[in-house]
Design a protein around this motif. Sequence first.
Motif, PDB file in Angstrom:
ATOM      1  N   GLN A 147      45.150 147.055  44.231  1.00  0.00           N
ATOM      2  CA  GLN A 147      43.486 146.929  44.633  1.00  0.00           C
ATOM      3  C   GLN A 147      43.159 147.737  45.584  1.00  0.00           C
ATOM      4  N   ALA A 148      43.884 148.503  46.231  1.00  0.00           N
ATOM      5  CA  ALA A 148      43.750 149.273  47.334  1.00  0.00           C
ATOM      6  C   ALA A 148      42.952 150.958  46.362  1.00  0.00           C
ATOM      7  N   THR A 149      43.728 151.356  45.662  1.00  0.00           N
ATOM      8  CA  THR A 149      43.426 152.171  45.031  1.00  0.00           C
ATOM      9  C   THR A 149      43.460 152.581  42.972  1.00  0.00           C
ATOM     10  N   PRO A 150      42.521 152.891  42.363  1.00  0.00           N
ATOM     11  CA  PRO A 150      43.387 153.521  41.370  1.00  0.00           C
ATOM     12  C   PRO A 150      44.669 153.134  40.302  1.00  0.00           C
ATOM     13  N   SER A 151      44.930 152.442  39.524  1.00  0.00           N
ATOM     14  CA  SER A 151      46.368 152.103  39.365  1.00  0.00           C
ATOM     15  C   SER A 151      46.240 153.021  38.203  1.00  0.00           C
ATOM     16  N   MET A 152      45.324 153.476  36.813  1.00  0.00           N
ATOM     17  CA  MET A 152      45.233 154.042  35.321  1.00  0.00           C
ATOM     18  C   MET A 152      44.077 155.112  35.401  1.00  0.00           C
ATOM     19  N   THR A 153      44.263 155.971  34.931  1.00  0.00           N
ATOM     20  CA  THR A 153      43.549 157.338  34.417  1.00  0.00           C
ATOM     21  C   THR A 153      43.252 157.088  32.892  1.00  0.00           C
ATOM     22  N   VAL A 154      42.197 156.921  32.330  1.00  0.00           N
ATOM     23  CA  VAL A 154      41.718 157.051  30.901  1.00  0.00           C
ATOM     24  C   VAL A 154      42.048 158.775  30.148  1.00  0.00           C
ATOM     25  N   VAL A 155      42.556 158.795  29.905  1.00  0.00           N
ATOM     26  CA  VAL A 155      42.894 160.653  28.847  1.00  0.00           C
ATOM     27  C   VAL A 155      42.118 160.314  27.446  1.00  0.00           C
ATOM     28  N   ASN A 156      41.318 160.772  27.131  1.00  0.00           N
ATOM     29  CA  ASN A 156      40.557 160.799  26.001  1.00  0.00           C
ATOM     30  C   ASN A 156      40.616 161.740  25.249  1.00  0.00           C
ATOM     31  N   PHE A 157      41.260 161.407  24.028  1.00  0.00           N
ATOM     32  CA  PHE A 157      41.489 162.631  23.158  1.00  0.00           C
ATOM     33  C   PHE A 157      40.640 162.162  22.102  1.00  0.00           C
ATOM     34  N   TYR A 158      40.552 163.934  21.580  1.00  0.00           N
ATOM     35  CA  TYR A 158      39.901 164.496  20.370  1.00  0.00           C
ATOM     36  C   TYR A 158      38.048 164.024  21.071  1.00  0.00           C
ATOM     37  N   ASN A 159      37.332 163.177  21.690  1.00  0.00           N
ATOM     38  CA  ASN A 159      36.670 163.289  22.007  1.00  0.00           C
ATOM     39  C   ASN A 159      36.424 162.551  24.221  1.00  0.00           C
ATOM     40  N   PRO A 160      36.198 164.092  24.496  1.00  0.00           N
ATOM     41  CA  PRO A 160      36.609 163.826  25.866  1.00  0.00           C
ATOM     42  C   PRO A 160      35.675 163.611  26.553  1.00  0.00           C
ATOM     43  N   GLU A 161      33.978 164.505  26.018  1.00  0.00           N
ATOM     44  CA  GLU A 161      33.153 164.024  26.731  1.00  0.00           C
ATOM     45  C   GLU A 161      32.336 162.607  26.761  1.00  0.00           C
ATOM     46  N   ARG A 162      32.812 162.158  25.486  1.00  0.00           N
ATOM     47  CA  ARG A 162      32.405 160.150  25.252  1.00  0.00           C
ATOM     48  C   ARG A 162      31.328 160.577  24.076  1.00  0.00           C
ATOM     49  N   LEU A 163      30.610 161.819  23.380  1.00  0.00           N
ATOM     50  CA  LEU A 163      29.449 162.185  22.500  1.00  0.00           C
ATOM     51  C   LEU A 163      29.796 160.887  22.011  1.00  0.00           C
ATOM     52  N   ALA A 164      28.777 160.231  21.799  1.00  0.00           N
ATOM     53  CA  ALA A 164      28.239 158.739  20.743  1.00  0.00           C
ATOM     54  C   ALA A 164      28.366 159.789  19.062  1.00  0.00           C
ATOM     55  N   PRO A 165      27.617 160.672  18.775  1.00  0.00           N
ATOM     56  CA  PRO A 165      27.492 161.267  17.553  1.00  0.00           C
ATOM     57  C   PRO A 165      28.832 162.134  17.110  1.00  0.00           C
ATOM     58  N   LEU A 166      29.882 161.731  18.219  1.00  0.00           N
ATOM     59  CA  LEU A 166      31.104 162.195  16.972  1.00  0.00           C
ATOM     60  C   LEU A 166      31.811 161.297  16.474  1.00  0.00           C
ATOM     61  N   ASN A 167      30.812 159.741  17.224  1.00  0.00           N
ATOM     62  CA  ASN A 167      32.026 158.798  16.247  1.00  0.00           C
ATOM     63  C   ASN A 167      30.676 158.543  15.292  1.00  0.00           C
ATOM     64  N   THR A 168      29.445 158.325  14.535  1.00  0.00           N
ATOM     65  CA  THR A 168      29.007 157.796  14.786  1.00  0.00           C
ATOM     66  C   THR A 168      28.519 158.751  13.133  1.00  0.00           C
ATOM     67  N   VAL A 169      28.415 159.852  13.105  1.00  0.00           N
ATOM     68  CA  VAL A 169      28.411 160.887  12.345  1.00  0.00           C
ATOM     69  C   VAL A 169      29.159 161.043  10.730  1.00  0.00           C
ATOM     70  N   PRO A 170      30.220 161.250  11.575  1.00  0.00           N
ATOM     71  CA  PRO A 170      31.812 160.610   9.752  1.00  0.00           C
ATOM     72  C   PRO A 170      30.897 159.458   9.369  1.00  0.00           C
ATOM     73  N   GLY A 171      31.064 158.628  10.090  1.00  0.00           N
ATOM     74  CA  GLY A 171      31.151 156.708   9.326  1.00  0.00           C
ATOM     75  C   GLY A 171      30.001 156.870   8.378  1.00  0.00           C
ATOM     76  N   LEU A 172      28.716 157.832   9.050  1.00  0.00           N
ATOM     77  CA  LEU A 172      27.374 158.257   8.157  1.00  0.00           C
ATOM     78  C   LEU A 172      27.271 158.643   6.941  1.00  0.00           C
ATOM     79  N   ILE A 173      28.399 159.610   7.246  1.00  0.00           N
ATOM     80  CA  ILE A 173      28.781 160.008   5.077  1.00  0.00           C
ATOM     81  C   ILE A 173      28.991 158.750   5.263  1.00  0.00           C
ATOM     82  N   GLY A 174      29.786 157.954   5.290  1.00  0.00           N
ATOM     83  CA  GLY A 174      30.137 156.852   4.295  1.00  0.00           C
ATOM     84  C   GLY A 174      29.337 155.478   4.041  1.00  0.00           C
TER      85      GLY A 174
END
Length: 361
Positions: A147-174
Amino acid sequence: MNLRRLAAIVLKELRQLRRDRLTFAMIVGIPVMQLVLFGYAINLDVRGLPSAVLDQANTAHSREVVAEIGASQVLDLRYRLSSEQQLQTLLRRGEISAALVIPADFETRLARPNPERTPLQLVVDGSDQVVQASARQLASYPLPGWQATPSMTVVNFYNPERLAPLNTVPGLIGVILTMTMVLFTAIALVRERERGNMEMLITTPVSPWELTLGKVLPFVGIGLVQVTVVLLVGWQLFSVPVRGSLLALYAASLLFIFASLTLGVFISTLARSQFQAMQMAFFTFLPQILLSGFMFPFAGMPKAAQWLAEVLPLTHFLRLARGIMLRNATLAELWVEVLALSVFTLAMLVIAVSRVRKRLD
C-alpha cells in the motif's frame, strides 16, 4: 369533428394492426428485447478479460501474486507465456486483452520500493477503451504489503494517449454500414415488389441466384464509398491511423458489406411493406450495436449474450477493423473473424435465395 366517425377510424386502425402480425410482434418485441438486453446483457462491470501471464521471475512470491490478481476475476489468466514476442503476437491477433508481466528482478523491486520501477506491469490492448478503464482500476487494486507504493504500471499498447476516436472510428465503420446496407437493401427490394416490378422479373428466365445477386451488387459500391468517407474524415479530423494493410481493411469491409446486404435481402423476403422492412431492420440493429462491443464491454456480458453476439456480423467486423487499423494485424491472423463473416454471408444468401425460389413456385 364527428366523434362517431373518429371512433370508426380508430377502430379500423386497431383491427388492421391486429391483422398485421409482424407489426404487432414488433410493438411487443422491441420493448421486451430492449429490457432484456439492458437488464441482463449490458454490464459495465467487466470481468474475465482474456489475459496472459509472463512471469520472468518465477518465484514463489511471483506465483502468489499471480494467484492474487487472478482471484480478482477482472483478468482471465488463460495463457502462460515465456517471451515478450508471444505476448505481442497474442495482443496483435486479439486473442488477449491484457497481459501481466512480472520482471526478472521482481524480488529486488519489492525490497527497494521505487515509484518509477514498480514490481509489476500490466500490458493492455489500448484499442479498446473498456480494457483501458478496467486496467487502470486493477492497477489501483491494493496487494498485501504494497500500500505504501504503486505496485503496478499500466503499459498501453496501440493507443498510449488513450484517445477515444481511435476506439470509436473503426467501430463506426461497421455501425454505419450496418444501418445503411441492411435498411437500403430491404426497403429497395420491398419497394420493387410493391410496384409490381418483382413479379415482372420473376416471370423472366432470370434465376433466383441471378435475381438476388443482381439486387445486391449495386449497393456494394455505396458501402465502399461510405468506408472511404469514414476513413478520410477520421484521418483528417481525429488522426485515426490505418497501421495495417489498407487493402486488407477494404477486403474485410467488402466481406462485411456482403454480410449486411444478404441480411437485408433476407428481411425483404419476410416483409410485406416498406414500413415492415424498416421495423425489421431496426430489430436487427439493436442487438448488433449493443452486443458487438461497440458501446458496451463484450467481456462484461453473460455467456448467453456472448454466444448470441458471435452470430452477429458486426461483432466480427469490429474485431477485424480494430485489429487491422490499430494493431497492424493481418487477415491471416484474424482468420476466425473472416471465417465467421463468410459463413454468415453464405448462410443468409442461401436462405434468401431459397425464399425467392418459393415465390417463383
